[in-house]
Design a protein around this motif. Structure first.
Motif, mmCIF file in Angstrom:
data_model
loop_
_atom_site.group_PDB
_atom_site.id
_atom_site.type_symbol
_atom_site.label_atom_id
_atom_site.label_comp_id
_atom_site.label_asym_id
_atom_site.label_seq_id
_atom_site.Cartn_x
_atom_site.Cartn_y
_atom_site.Cartn_z
ATOM 1 N N ILE A 114 -6.926 -30.573 -7.979
ATOM 2 C CA ILE A 114 -7.317 -30.065 -9.104
ATOM 3 C C ILE A 114 -6.701 -30.454 -10.221
ATOM 4 N N GLN A 115 -6.931 -31.100 -11.266
ATOM 5 C CA GLN A 115 -6.434 -31.693 -12.477
ATOM 6 C C GLN A 115 -5.633 -30.447 -13.100
ATOM 7 N N PRO A 116 -4.348 -30.899 -14.038
ATOM 8 C CA PRO A 116 -3.799 -29.802 -14.488
ATOM 9 C C PRO A 116 -4.440 -29.205 -15.774
ATOM 10 N N PHE A 117 -5.656 -28.457 -15.664
ATOM 11 C CA PHE A 117 -6.502 -28.155 -16.723
ATOM 12 C C PHE A 117 -7.617 -27.240 -16.341
ATOM 13 N N VAL A 118 -7.392 -25.818 -16.435
ATOM 14 C CA VAL A 118 -8.215 -24.793 -16.098
ATOM 15 C C VAL A 118 -8.200 -23.807 -17.301
ATOM 16 N N LYS A 119 -9.588 -23.561 -17.704
ATOM 17 C CA LYS A 119 -9.698 -22.538 -18.944
ATOM 18 C C LYS A 119 -11.225 -22.184 -18.692
ATOM 19 N N ALA A 159 -22.659 -27.058 -12.529
ATOM 20 C CA ALA A 159 -22.996 -28.434 -12.985
ATOM 21 C C ALA A 159 -21.780 -29.298 -13.295
ATOM 22 N N VAL A 160 -22.049 -30.434 -13.470
ATOM 23 C CA VAL A 160 -21.030 -31.406 -13.983
ATOM 24 C C VAL A 160 -21.100 -31.299 -15.417
ATOM 25 N N ASN A 161 -20.183 -30.866 -16.369
ATOM 26 C CA ASN A 161 -19.906 -30.542 -17.601
ATOM 27 C C ASN A 161 -19.655 -31.723 -18.466
ATOM 28 N N LEU A 162 -18.532 -32.540 -17.736
ATOM 29 C CA LEU A 162 -18.087 -33.934 -18.647
ATOM 30 C C LEU A 162 -17.513 -34.474 -17.629
ATOM 31 N N LEU A 163 -17.303 -35.906 -18.054
ATOM 32 C CA LEU A 163 -16.558 -36.898 -17.184
ATOM 33 C C LEU A 163 -15.428 -37.549 -18.146
ATOM 34 N N THR A 164 -14.305 -36.758 -18.002
ATOM 35 C CA THR A 164 -13.227 -37.206 -18.875
ATOM 36 C C THR A 164 -12.449 -38.447 -18.439
ATOM 37 N N ASP A 165 -11.303 -38.797 -19.068
ATOM 38 C CA ASP A 165 -10.733 -39.999 -18.639
ATOM 39 C C ASP A 165 -9.737 -39.893 -17.254
ATOM 40 N N ALA A 166 -9.633 -38.676 -17.170
ATOM 41 C CA ALA A 166 -8.684 -38.242 -15.983
ATOM 42 C C ALA A 166 -9.512 -37.312 -14.893
ATOM 43 N N ALA A 167 -10.511 -36.679 -15.065
ATOM 44 C CA ALA A 167 -11.194 -35.822 -14.217
ATOM 45 C C ALA A 167 -12.406 -35.903 -14.252
ATOM 46 N N ILE A 168 -13.260 -35.113 -13.301
ATOM 47 C CA ILE A 168 -14.522 -34.595 -13.448
ATOM 48 C C ILE A 168 -14.607 -33.066 -13.796
ATOM 49 N N LEU A 186 -16.181 -29.548 -14.037
ATOM 50 C CA LEU A 186 -17.233 -28.824 -13.595
ATOM 51 C C LEU A 186 -17.384 -27.418 -14.250
ATOM 52 N N ALA A 187 -18.574 -27.217 -14.659
ATOM 53 C CA ALA A 187 -18.811 -26.006 -15.348
ATOM 54 C C ALA A 187 -19.365 -25.221 -14.375
ATOM 55 N N ILE A 188 -18.810 -23.801 -14.294
ATOM 56 C CA ILE A 188 -19.097 -22.729 -13.393
ATOM 57 C C ILE A 188 -19.598 -21.513 -14.061
ATOM 58 N N GLN A 189 -20.986 -21.191 -14.049
ATOM 59 C CA GLN A 189 -21.489 -20.372 -14.850
ATOM 60 C C GLN A 189 -22.133 -19.110 -13.930
ATOM 61 N N PRO A 190 -21.383 -18.054 -13.611
ATOM 62 C CA PRO A 190 -21.850 -16.872 -13.020
ATOM 63 C C PRO A 190 -22.191 -15.889 -14.057
ATOM 64 N N TRP A 191 -23.090 -15.076 -13.369
ATOM 65 C CA TRP A 191 -23.477 -13.816 -14.338
ATOM 66 C C TRP A 191 -22.861 -12.572 -13.561
ATOM 67 N N SER A 192 -22.480 -11.582 -14.511
ATOM 68 C CA SER A 192 -22.053 -10.231 -14.067
ATOM 69 C C SER A 192 -22.609 -9.117 -15.000
ATOM 70 N N LEU A 224 -16.922 -20.921 -16.996
ATOM 71 C CA LEU A 224 -15.514 -21.397 -16.347
ATOM 72 C C LEU A 224 -15.574 -22.869 -16.017
ATOM 73 N N LEU A 225 -14.426 -23.668 -16.655
ATOM 74 C CA LEU A 225 -14.353 -25.045 -16.432
ATOM 75 C C LEU A 225 -13.120 -25.452 -15.421
ATOM 76 N N PHE A 226 -13.609 -26.342 -14.295
ATOM 77 C CA PHE A 226 -12.472 -26.723 -13.672
ATOM 78 C C PHE A 226 -12.652 -28.262 -13.667
ATOM 79 N N ASN A 227 -11.261 -28.794 -13.882
ATOM 80 C CA ASN A 227 -11.157 -30.367 -13.595
ATOM 81 C C ASN A 227 -10.701 -30.758 -12.352
ATOM 82 N N ILE A 228 -11.426 -31.549 -11.634
ATOM 83 C CA ILE A 228 -11.067 -32.132 -10.301
ATOM 84 C C ILE A 228 -10.998 -33.811 -10.372
#
Length: 277
Positions: free
Chosen positions: A267-272, A223-232, A234-240, A187-191
């Motif tokens: 939160i930047q306007p990007f969650v997927k 973990a930090v997945n990527l530093l984009t032009d507009a946001a940091i 974050l990659a969230i990797q839980p198991w279930s 799961l990715l969060f842009n902050i």
């Protein structure tokens, strides 16, 4: 006029006598052929039921057992039909030759169907998936509800039924999400860049540790997945567990959003969900 009528009556009587004589001469063959046919159909039903019970008792895969039982059923019916026409006195060699020619013509006209049939056999034998598995293939995803000889039936999350031809399915890439007991989300969060990364990661880890459907082993990761032009990013990797995967993803996204709001993290306007690996 009367002579012609008498001639017609006499000729008709001769035809009737010949027919009755032929019927009497042929009746033993007909009766014996019919007896063989009815007894054969009864025996075939008994054998088919017995074979199915044996395969269920031996816990053979349901799809494979159904395929083998149906194949045996039609093979026995074909042999019974050959025996029936042979008992009637019909030359079987010429009949088989005609049947072979018809089969060749039908085979040439149904090459695509034969490819799907071969694909179905390969799927049943090598089992890249089974009924009840969640798979993605040929651009569609869903739960396998039935593996037929020519097509595989998938049911999507919104209860749509998709029929995928077995030919292209057996020759293409198949992602089976159910082979492993557990499944990891990505799961990715842009902050905002104003966010303290360490604090954000701690907040997410707290959400993951408190969620009952997130497994402790394997341990979740942030973990930090990527530093984009507009946001940091974050990659969230839980198991279930596989059965909990969809609900777990939804819950984690919702609870992380609420936790970020309480902490004042923008939160930047990007969650997927980036992938389903």
């Amino acid at each position: 006029m009367e002579k012609k009528e008498l001639h017609y009556i006499h000729s008709f009587a001769e035809y009737v006598d010949q027919f009755i004589k032929l019927l009497i001469d042929y009746s033993p063959k007909l009766i014996s052929a019919l007896i063989i046919l009815f007894i054969g159909l009864y025996v075939i039903r008994l054998v088919n039921r017995l074979v199915r019970k044996i395969m269920v008792k031996r816990e053979i895969d349901a799809t494979l057992s159904a395929f083998l039982a149906d194949s045996l059923l039609w093979a026995m019916r074909f042999l019974l039909f050959i025996t029936f026409i042979s008992k009637l006195g019909i030359e079987t060699s010429s009949f088989v030759a005609i049947l072979g020619a018809i089969g060749l013509a039908v085979g040439l006209s149904l090459q695509g169907s034969l490819s799907n049939f071969a694909g179905g056999v390969l799927i049943i034998l090598f089992k890249p998936f089974k009924v009840g598995d969640s798979i993605e293939a040929q651009g569609v995803a869903g739960t396998v509800s039935e593996i037929q000889i020519f097509v595989t039936k998938l049911v999507t999350g919104n209860n749509q039924t998709i029929f995928v031809p077995n030919g292209i399915l057996s020759n293409g890439v198949i992602t089976n999400f159910s082979l492993g007991k557990n499944r990891r989300a990505n799961l990715l969060f842009n902050i905002s860049y104003d966010t303290n990364i360490k604090t954000a990661k701690e907040i997410v880890m707290q959400v993951l540790e408190n969620h009952p459907k997130v497994l402790k082993t394997p341990a979740p990761n942030v973990a930090v997945n990527l530093l984009t032009d507009a946001a940091i990013q974050l990659a969230i990797q839980p198991w279930s567990k596989n059965a909990d995967f969809g609900q777990m993803c939804s819950d984690v996204l919702e609870e992380c959003k609420e936790a970020f709001d309480k902490a004042g993290i923008v939160i930047q306007p990007f969650v997927k969900e980036a992938s389903k690996n």
